[in-house]
Design a protein around this motif. Sequence first.
Motif, PDB file in Angstrom:
ATOM      1  N   TYR A 128       0.848  -1.199   0.000  1.00  0.00           N
ATOM      2  CA  TYR A 128       0.000   0.000   0.000  1.00  0.00           C
ATOM      3  C   TYR A 128       0.884   1.250   0.000  1.00  0.00           C
ATOM      4  O   TYR A 128       1.780   1.369   0.838  1.00  0.00           O
ATOM      5  CB  TYR A 128      -0.906   0.004   1.234  1.00  0.00           C
ATOM      6  CG  TYR A 128      -1.714  -1.261   1.383  1.00  0.00           C
ATOM      7  CD1 TYR A 128      -2.768  -1.533   0.518  1.00  0.00           C
ATOM      8  CD2 TYR A 128      -1.397  -2.194   2.365  1.00  0.00           C
ATOM      9  CE1 TYR A 128      -3.486  -2.713   0.631  1.00  0.00           C
ATOM     10  CE2 TYR A 128      -2.110  -3.370   2.489  1.00  0.00           C
ATOM     11  CZ  TYR A 128      -3.152  -3.631   1.627  1.00  0.00           C
ATOM     12  OH  TYR A 128      -3.854  -4.792   1.739  1.00  0.00           O
ATOM     13  N   PRO A 129       0.630   2.160  -0.921  1.00  0.00           N
ATOM     14  CA  PRO A 129       1.502   3.343  -1.026  1.00  0.00           C
ATOM     15  C   PRO A 129       1.468   4.212   0.235  1.00  0.00           C
ATOM     16  O   PRO A 129       2.422   4.932   0.500  1.00  0.00           O
ATOM     17  CB  PRO A 129       0.946   4.106  -2.229  1.00  0.00           C
ATOM     18  CG  PRO A 129      -0.405   3.523  -2.486  1.00  0.00           C
ATOM     19  CD  PRO A 129      -0.395   2.125  -1.972  1.00  0.00           C
ATOM     20  N   ASP A 130       0.400   4.153   1.015  1.00  0.00           N
ATOM     21  CA  ASP A 130       0.317   5.014   2.184  1.00  0.00           C
ATOM     22  C   ASP A 130       0.972   4.401   3.425  1.00  0.00           C
ATOM     23  O   ASP A 130       0.882   4.954   4.511  1.00  0.00           O
ATOM     24  CB  ASP A 130      -1.145   5.383   2.471  1.00  0.00           C
ATOM     25  CG  ASP A 130      -1.706   6.280   1.380  1.00  0.00           C
ATOM     26  OD1 ASP A 130      -0.893   6.903   0.664  1.00  0.00           O
ATOM     27  OD2 ASP A 130      -2.939   6.355   1.229  1.00  0.00           O
ATOM     28  N   VAL A 132       4.391   3.989   4.928  1.00  0.00           N
ATOM     29  CA  VAL A 132       5.705   4.586   4.681  1.00  0.00           C
ATOM     30  C   VAL A 132       6.627   4.311   5.867  1.00  0.00           C
ATOM     31  O   VAL A 132       6.207   3.708   6.859  1.00  0.00           O
ATOM     32  CB  VAL A 132       5.588   6.110   4.448  1.00  0.00           C
ATOM     33  CG1 VAL A 132       4.751   6.406   3.223  1.00  0.00           C
ATOM     34  CG2 VAL A 132       5.002   6.802   5.674  1.00  0.00           C
ATOM     35  N   GLN A 136      10.953   8.200   5.315  1.00  0.00           N
ATOM     36  CA  GLN A 136      10.149   8.953   4.351  1.00  0.00           C
ATOM     37  C   GLN A 136       9.454  10.146   5.004  1.00  0.00           C
ATOM     38  O   GLN A 136       9.336  11.203   4.404  1.00  0.00           O
ATOM     39  CB  GLN A 136       9.103   8.028   3.702  1.00  0.00           C
ATOM     40  CG  GLN A 136       9.700   7.092   2.665  1.00  0.00           C
ATOM     41  CD  GLN A 136       8.673   6.064   2.214  1.00  0.00           C
ATOM     42  OE1 GLN A 136       8.496   5.047   2.868  1.00  0.00           O
ATOM     43  NE2 GLN A 136       7.988   6.338   1.125  1.00  0.00           N
ATOM     44  N   PRO A 150       1.030   9.452   0.210  1.00  0.00           N
ATOM     45  CA  PRO A 150       1.627   9.314  -1.123  1.00  0.00           C
ATOM     46  C   PRO A 150       0.611   8.930  -2.204  1.00  0.00           C
ATOM     47  O   PRO A 150       0.774   9.293  -3.362  1.00  0.00           O
ATOM     48  CB  PRO A 150       2.661   8.206  -0.939  1.00  0.00           C
ATOM     49  CG  PRO A 150       3.003   8.239   0.509  1.00  0.00           C
ATOM     50  CD  PRO A 150       1.733   8.636   1.212  1.00  0.00           C
ATOM     51  N   SER A 151      -0.461   8.223  -1.831  1.00  0.00           N
ATOM     52  CA  SER A 151      -1.386   7.730  -2.859  1.00  0.00           C
ATOM     53  C   SER A 151      -2.099   8.855  -3.582  1.00  0.00           C
ATOM     54  O   SER A 151      -2.211   8.849  -4.791  1.00  0.00           O
ATOM     55  CB  SER A 151      -2.406   6.774  -2.235  1.00  0.00           C
ATOM     56  OG  SER A 151      -3.209   7.475  -1.301  1.00  0.00           O
TER      57      SER A 151
END
Lengths: 350, 251
Positions: A128-130, A132, A136, A150-151
């Motif tokens: 999942y891009p969120d 982190v 980051q 980030p998504s």
Amino acid sequence: MSQPVLIVGGGPAGLSAAQALAAVNQKSVLIEKEDRLGGAPILSGYAKLVPSHEWASDAIGGMVARVEGNPHIEVRTGATVKAFSGGPGDFVATLSDGSKVEAGSAILATGFTHFDSVNKPEWGFGTYPDVVTTTQVEQMISSGGGIKCPSDGRVPDRVAILLCVGSRDRQIGREWCSKICCTVSANIAMEIREMSPETNVYIYYMDIRTFGLYEGEYYWGSQENHKVKYVKARIAEVTSDGKRLLVKGEDTLVKRPISIPFDMVVHAVGMDPNVDNMTLSAIFDVELNRWGYVGRQNAYATLAETSRPGVFVAGAASGPETIDDSIAQGHAAAMAAMGFAMSGVKDAAE
Amino acid sequence: MPIHEKSLIRPENLREQDELVIDGVDVSGHWSTFIETRAVTDYNEAMQDEIAALAGGENIHRCWQCGSCTNACTVHAVNPDFNPRYWIYLIRLGMEDELVRDKDIIWQCVSCNKCTDACPRDVVPEAVMKATAHWLELKGHVDKKPSTHFDEGFSAQVIETGKIEDGLVVRDFFKRMGDPFRPFKEPYLVAMITGIAKRAPIGYLLKMGLALVVRPRTRGWAPARKGIEEYIREVDAKDRKALGLPAEGGH
């Protein structure tokens, strides 16, 4: 004429060692494999440091500037040591560009590698891009970009920070506490709350180790002044309901399973041994300890000794370490290394 | 799914279906009892702020869950379900459903303040218990408890007249509890009243009788009453606003 001291690694420990040696007119050669000095705080773009709250670019950047402008220190960036021979007082290092450096002694200040969260796939990093890492988030803060998912770039309503990702985890062979992550996470939580007061921050912990004086400013401060919430829970998995991330686990104080939606999940990643440690161990003929860090021979007599006489270690190369302790160890290693570098003078006089 | 250990599961989480077939399998009836999830599925982020906004709840965010309050607690010694540390944790994280489950225990705090002495973080758990009980009432999770009825009648009389008339306090309390004739049904009250009537000096009885008809007042009380009423209105409005409730409403 004394021989220079070879310092491998241009992070806080290496910079500090070079600076300490220069202060007593001892020459050193500082080897850094990246194209600039500063180590993890600069290369990974850390934001404000514990405990000074100075920006890493100012605090460590200042150390870099002092080292680069010092005539006693020869800085070689973009270089690595390929071979290392000789003995105390007359070592010869062969660098990646083929050049040779003569040195009386050497300090390994080769640092650590951030734990790669992909090795804990159940916690969603890489899926999942969120999800982190603390690194980051440091970059989100230090770049001035702010805390954003980030998504889709939205400001998160709710952030979970998971502690001990890649630390204290026998399942994946990380049996150490990385020491800094609790305090760094509390610091990050406060910074998130300051940058984005509408964002609620939850820290999922098994123990809190904001050791020493960090207890007041970080552990209490984050709760009293910034309303950061601490949840004693072990997280089983991070998944998604299609819209938001779902953090699943057990709240061990309430003794109930939890399945809580979050917009962003932050892994407080630990400090792995430097990925190059096997190579370094072979080149410098120093032993690694059972965890894969450069082994220290002695805790109480000469600090910073490795298994090879004349070769010393400082900072996170020998285990998880804070920046300020790395700097102190850089000084300690410089002191020890200088004795070997100076022995050249003694020999010449006799 | 047959369950053999139903006693371990909260009754409200047990589900029996009268008629349910899943993928051709009949799962109706007692031998196919289902269990609802007991997972906590969300936090009520407003909860800590709401309790903190009420008198006594101000320091709740300082708690670090050491459990000194629960260890020191007088009521906990008698009823292990009475656990201030646990409730403070629930409030701080916003586990509203879990807290409301204990709504009929929380008010049992006897205000001995042993927890206040024991707390290393100055949370003042006793005050937090009061704020929490108040929160449960304001939110409508619990009916007014007898002591609240008593306090309200008592306060109303002081505010109104600047004085307390004992007989009126007792009568008013039972009226507020919905049973004005209760004093005549309670043997201990009947014994007390007849006891007084038999033994008290005539002058005193006359004075009491007079007080029944003409309520005594403190001279020049009106400005004080106005001030008190205004203050109560202010506090009440502030509390209701903090809890996101409509401005109207009683004490």
